[in-house]
Enzyme design. Structure first.
Site, PDB file in Angstrom:
ATOM      1  CE  LYS A  34     -20.610   2.858  -4.238  1.00  0.00           C
ATOM      2  NZ  LYS A  34     -20.789   1.754  -5.124  1.00  0.00           N
ATOM      3  CB  SER A  58     -22.297   4.265  -8.097  1.00  0.00           C
ATOM      4  OG  SER A  58     -22.208   3.092  -7.532  1.00  0.00           O
ATOM      5  CB  SER A  94     -21.290   0.839  -9.320  1.00  0.00           C
ATOM      6  OG  SER A  94     -22.495   1.190 -10.076  1.00  0.00           O
TER       7      SER A  94
END
Length: 446
Positions: free
Chosen positions: A50, A125, A149
């Site tokens: 990420k 996210s 997330s």
């Protein structure tokens, strides 16, 4: 796609071939926008990262224009652990700007598409990581979870996503959103892979002041789907969920009963209090954490007529609308005259949430709840920010209480989209959590 467990047995030559295969797949599915950059560190098993986790020499932007041009000068602790265990960071995955969102639409790189239906959001996210694993573009990935997330995009994309106990995985090198809530965790194709990746990244780190100084051992070598557990369900908690989520909940309960687990009913406080406590706490901490992005020390800078104007121009142009909104909310709840009325009260509610969970875990091993009120929805379906905040209703209490939880696919809705549910465990009870998840996964597949 080869699993993480299978990849551990590959030779260097086979791993090199796997990386070339992944690059070709990523190029062929570029429209997903799951990756924002393809980079490779080392010869190990490729793991997608990420875009808020520091990898030395990589551009790391947290999906924000304000960090365009910033190059990480060091590795996050989780990256060092990957490298030490024969794994290789392989590409940056897309995310909501500074992890503030539930759809991966607010990224400065544009939105990520759900690989199962390009008209639908992949969740957020960590939507890029979820989409990459679901589309077969990654063996496994790392995400971060501040209010769901990891778990919510895992549910929307039909993969497994696990949030560890707060402090179980080092946050050193993670771009901070809300420091008392953030946790890095694995996103994988199945429960066993999640346990393997969790074992690699977990453990005490003196570089993280909130890291738990304890050694609970590894979990992947002790996985046991046959352990019988006492699992709580929360009937009132799902009354506002969609029909397909309620149907999946009933299916999972039946599967757990068939596996020999004891099911008991419990109640949790109205989740509207979770929402209030979370968004007050998270925005207050975000305001403080994002104050460092001023265009002076690193990242983009917009020159103004003076120092104050430079700060204002840099932050106004660098941050997107959702980040600006949360900074404003955070400044409000921390401001003189409102601190006691909002922030202090939110911390009291947070304590009540923790105590409620602690009381339940005195009697049960796990709690089963939905991950989201509905399956992945189409882009633009939640145009009101408040609607997006309410979509986190089932996940945020876990972060407020610092608990471990895992999302796994349980059913498929009529529209073809996966339905994910989550199991929640007591602090540091990751072994129990993975055992319960493996049992449910095994029962559903069998």
């Amino acid at each position: 796609m080869i699993t993480l467990k299978e990849a551990l047995k590959l030779s260097k030559a086979e791993l090199a071939s796997l990386k070339e295969e992944l690059k070709a797949k990523i190029a062929a599915k570029a429209e997903l926008n799951a990756y924002v950059d393809i980079l490779n560190v080392g010869e190990g098993i490729p793991i997608a990262i990420k875009d808020n986790i520091q990898v030395s020499g990589w551009s790391v932007t947290s999906g924000s224009n304000i960090l365009k041009g910033y190059i990480a000068p060091y590795n996050a602790t989780v990256i060092e652990k990957l490298l030490a265990n024969g794994m290789s960071p392989f590409g940056r995955t897309n995310m909501d700007e500074f992890a503030m969102g539930s759809t991966t639409e607010s990224s400065c790189y544009g939105k990520t598409l759900n690989p199962l239906n390009h008209n639908c959001v992949p969740g957020g996210s960590s939507g890029g990581s979820a989409a990459a694993v679901a589309a077969g573009l990654a063996v496994a990935a790392l995400g971060s979870d501040t209010g769901g997330s990891i778990r919510q995009p895992a549910a929307f994309c039909g993969i497994v996503g696990m949030k560890p106990t707060y402090g179980r995985v080092s946050r050193y090198g993670l771009g901070a959103y809300a420091s008392s809530l953030d946790q890095i965790g694995p996103m994988t194709q199945n429960v066993e892979d999640a346990a393997i990746l969790y074992d690699i990244i977990q453990g005490y780190d003196p570089k993280d002041s909130t890291s738990a100084d304890r050694n609970d051992g590894t979990v992947s070598d002790k996985l046991d789907a046959n352990v019988k557990l006492k699992i709580a369900i929360v009937p009132d908690y799902v009354k506002d969920a969609s029909e397909e989520v309620r149907k999946a909940y009933a299916k999972a309960i039946e599967a757990l009963k068939n596996a020999g687990h004891t099911i008991v009913e419990k109640s949790l406080m109205d989740p509207k209090y979770d929402i209030s406590a979370y968004y007050i706490t998270a925005t207050a901490e975000a305001t403080t954490n994002l104050a460092r992005y001023d265009g002076i020390r690193y990242g983009n800078r917009v020159e103004g007529e003076n120092l104050k104007d430079t700060f204002l121009q840099t932050r106004s142009n660098g941050f997107g609308p959702e980040v600006q909104r949360r900074i404003m909310l955070g400044n409000f709840v921390l401001s003189s005259g409102y601190y006691d009325a909002y922030y202090v009260k939110a911390q009291k509610v947070r304590r009540l949430i923790q105590e409620e969970y602690n009381k339940i875990f005195e009697e049960v091993d796990l709690i089963l709840t939905p991950v989201a009120p509905r399956t992945a929805y189409e882009f633009g379906a939640l145009s009101d920010p408040l609607e997006m905040y309410l979509s986190d209703i089932y996940t945020i209490s876990v972060n407020l209480a610092g608990l471990p939880a895992i999302s796994l696919p349980v059913d498929t809705a009529e529209n073809g989209m996966p339905v994910g549910l989550q199991l929640i465990a007591a602090p540091y009870a990751e072994q129990t959590l993975f055992n319960g998840a493996l049992s449910l996964e095994t029962q559903l597949q069998g």
